[in-house]
Design an enzyme around this catalytic site. Structure first.
Site, PDB file in Angstrom:
ATOM      1  N   LYS A  84      15.993   5.426   6.762  1.00 25.04           N
ATOM      2  CA  LYS A  84      16.302   4.768   7.388  1.00 25.04           C
ATOM      3  C   LYS A  84      17.131   5.481   9.164  1.00 25.04           C
ATOM      4  O   LYS A  84      15.929   5.995   9.834  1.00 25.04           O
ATOM      5  CB  LYS A  84      17.428   3.057   7.740  1.00 25.04           C
ATOM      6  CG  LYS A  84      16.210   1.499   7.119  1.00 25.04           C
ATOM      7  CD  LYS A  84      17.021   0.831   7.349  1.00 25.04           C
ATOM      8  CE  LYS A  84      16.154  -0.499   7.444  1.00 25.04           C
ATOM      9  NZ  LYS A  84      16.043  -1.329   5.730  1.00 25.04           N
ATOM     10  N   ASP A 111      19.924   3.162  -4.174  1.00 18.85           N
ATOM     11  CA  ASP A 111      19.103   2.734  -3.051  1.00 18.85           C
ATOM     12  C   ASP A 111      20.142   2.678  -1.424  1.00 18.85           C
ATOM     13  O   ASP A 111      21.349   1.679  -1.004  1.00 18.85           O
ATOM     14  CB  ASP A 111      18.636   1.512  -2.827  1.00 18.85           C
ATOM     15  CG  ASP A 111      17.670   0.639  -2.216  1.00 18.85           C
ATOM     16  OD1 ASP A 111      17.937   1.748  -0.770  1.00 18.85           O
ATOM     17  OD2 ASP A 111      17.545  -0.389  -1.858  1.00 18.85           O
ATOM     18  N   PHE A 130      17.262  -5.846  -1.429  1.00 17.05           N
ATOM     19  CA  PHE A 130      16.289  -5.787  -0.859  1.00 17.05           C
ATOM     20  C   PHE A 130      15.887  -4.510  -0.974  1.00 17.05           C
ATOM     21  O   PHE A 130      16.717  -3.422  -0.704  1.00 17.05           O
ATOM     22  CB  PHE A 130      15.815  -6.680   0.560  1.00 17.05           C
ATOM     23  CG  PHE A 130      15.013  -5.393   1.306  1.00 17.05           C
ATOM     24  CD1 PHE A 130      14.179  -6.870   0.713  1.00 17.05           C
ATOM     25  CD2 PHE A 130      14.619  -4.745   2.067  1.00 17.05           C
ATOM     26  CE1 PHE A 130      12.915  -6.366   1.620  1.00 17.05           C
ATOM     27  CE2 PHE A 130      13.766  -4.661   2.465  1.00 17.05           C
ATOM     28  CZ  PHE A 130      12.478  -5.273   2.496  1.00 17.05           C
TER      29      PHE A 130
HETATM   30  C1  LIG Z   1      14.963  -1.091   5.033  1.00 15.80           C
HETATM   31  C2  LIG Z   1      15.355  -1.121   3.455  1.00 15.80           C
HETATM   32  C3  LIG Z   1      14.305  -0.802   2.380  1.00 15.80           C
HETATM   33  C4  LIG Z   1      12.705  -0.680   2.704  1.00 15.80           C
HETATM   34  O1  LIG Z   1      12.707   0.436   3.762  1.00 15.80           O
HETATM   35  P1  LIG Z   1      11.097   0.311   4.365  1.00 15.80           P
HETATM   36  O2  LIG Z   1      11.000   1.725   5.196  1.00 15.80           O
HETATM   37  O3  LIG Z   1      10.914  -0.640   5.338  1.00 15.80           O
HETATM   38  O4  LIG Z   1      10.156   0.843   2.974  1.00 15.80           O
HETATM   39  C5  LIG Z   1      14.181  -1.022   1.010  1.00 15.80           C
HETATM   40  N1  LIG Z   1      15.799  -1.265   1.072  1.00 15.80           N
HETATM   41  C6  LIG Z   1      16.803  -1.272   1.779  1.00 15.80           C
HETATM   42  C7  LIG Z   1      18.093  -1.098   0.781  1.00 15.80           C
HETATM   43  C8  LIG Z   1      16.931  -1.613   2.749  1.00 15.80           C
HETATM   44  O5  LIG Z   1      17.873  -2.142   3.380  1.00 15.80           O
END
Ligand SMILES: *Cc1c(COP(=O)(O)O)cnc(C)c1O
Length: 395
Positions: free
Chosen positions: A251, A222, A137
């Site tokens: 986050k 990420d 994700f």
């Molecule tokens: C939450 C998340 C995102 C997206 O972040 P947003 O601030 O909602 O755009 C991308 N990658 C990972 C691993 C995430 O947990």
């Protein structure tokens, strides 16, 4: 008040979320209160966001002090909090430079653009494809959705951005077969969060690093969910004895204020020159001042050590629970990014926990995810375990 807010919200807010029927009005530490005055212990933390818990006084003060002096100026000018936060991130990571933005998706957008620009600047125009992982994700914008390995959330949005290939997570042979001179980067979450709290084998990420080095591709981590202490180290890559070339954060970086960051090594970051990328709010004083206090507090109050220790305890308790209940088939995760896999649908368990005063989260239908503030204490964990034990006993 409660019914009124719920009814009005359901009329005027886009229907992108299925919401639980409570209105949360206040928080302190690991506790949230709803409009009826009911208390909940928070094992969601705004989806791994509020690592220092709610309404942390030091962060609130940094925010209000900055708000009383300067909210925002353009990135056409220098500002102090932005430099301080970037310096802290550079001093505490593999990276040399930071690009600030406002969310995780935006940080990944920046990473994708940087990887392509890096090879473009070298004249290697055909080297523009990116390998991402199945079940990954990376966000909901068009580029980050294109990089996301979950078909169900991509449906209905074609045409997506071109240039992404997918391989199964934790399968080095699959990556070896797919990687080639047209791949500019591999993007991967060191521990998959939304995909189901999936940890890689010990050597996997080292092998990914080696394959990238052998073929010249950049490695993007990420760490939007895993970063800022969540796994028991400041960044998850520290567990694996390797470093990426690019890392994205969001986050927990400002404990609930909108911020994203893309960090890179100098030779890679150099591909972003004046005019190549930008963000109006990126690194704005009011957010970076609060974020700086967040990261300083993590260190000062030894929050990451606490996370590491309490995470081990929490996982042991979850394993104890698994021994007692056949309905739990797996316990997984690291630090305070933990999950249990169920034989059955997880949503009814989430609802029952909420009735008993605990907020937990269900992903992928049957995985309960526990991502509390990193300041969670043993007695709060014990209470949740007792609650879950009763739910699994009585159904
Ligand atoms: C939450 C998340 C995102 C997206 O972040 P947003 O601030 O909602 O755009 C991308 N990658 C990972 C691993 C995430 O947990």
């Amino acid at each position: 008040m409660k019914t009124d807010i719920i009814n009005r919200s359901d009329k005027v807010i886009a229907k992108t979320y299925n919401r639980f029927p409570i209105v949360i009005t206040r928080g302190k530490g690991c506790t949230l209160w709803d409009s009826e005055g009911r208390a909940y212990t928070d094992f969601v933390a705004g989806i791994a966001v509020c690592n220092l818990g709610h309404a942390h006084p030091v962060v609130s003060k940094a925010l209000s002090d900055q708000a009383n002096s300067l909210f925002h100026v353009s990135n056409l000018y220098y500002t102090v909090p932005q430099v301080e936060l970037a310096s802290w991130l550079v001093d505490n990571s593999f990276a040399d430079r930071v690009f600030f933005c406002n969310s995780g998706a935006e940080a990944n957008e920046a990473a994708i653009k940087l990887a392509r620009k890096y090879f473009n600047d070298k004249g290697d125009l055909r080297r523009n494809r990116i390998i991402a992982m199945e079940q990954s994700f990376h966000g909901r914008t068009m580029a980050t959705l294109s990089a996301t390995g979950q078909d169900k959330i991509k449906q209905g949005f074609n045409p997506l951005l071109e240039g992404f290939d997918f391989v199964p997570f934790n399968d080095i042979d699959a990556l070896k077969n797919k990687i080639n001179p047209f791949i500019c980067a591999v993007i991967i979450e060191p521990v998959q969060g939304e995909g189901g709290v999936r940890c890689p084998d010990a050597e996997y990420l080292k092998d990914v690093r080696r394959l990238c080095d052998e073929t010249g591709a950049l490695l993007i981590f990420d760490e939007i969910q895993t970063g800022i202490g969540r796994t028991g180290k400041l960044f998850a890559y520290e567990h694996f004895g390797i470093e990426p070339d690019i890392m994205t954060l969001a986050k927990a970086l400002a404990n609930g204020l909108p911020i994203g960051a893309m960090l890179a090594k100098e030779h890679v970051a150099a591909a972003f020159g004046p005019g190549s990328h930008a963000s109006t709010f990126g690194g704005t004083p009011v957010i970076t001042a609060a974020s700086l206090e967040v990261v300083r507090t993590l260190v000062r109050e030894r929050v990451i050590d606490h996370c590491s220790q309490i995470g081990v305890y929490f996982k042991e308790r979850l394993l104890w629970l698994k021994d007692r209940h056949d309905s739990i088939t797996d316990v997984r995760g690291i630090g305070l990014l933990l999950g249990i896999k169920l034989k059955t649908d997880g949503e009814p368990v989430v609802k029952k926990c909420m009735e008993k005063g605990f907020l937990i989260n269900c992903i992928q239908g049957n995985i309960l995810r526990f991502i509390p503030p990193l300041i969670i204490e043993k007695d709060e964990i014990d209470s949740l375990i007792t609650c879950l034990d009763e739910i699994f006993l009585r159904g």
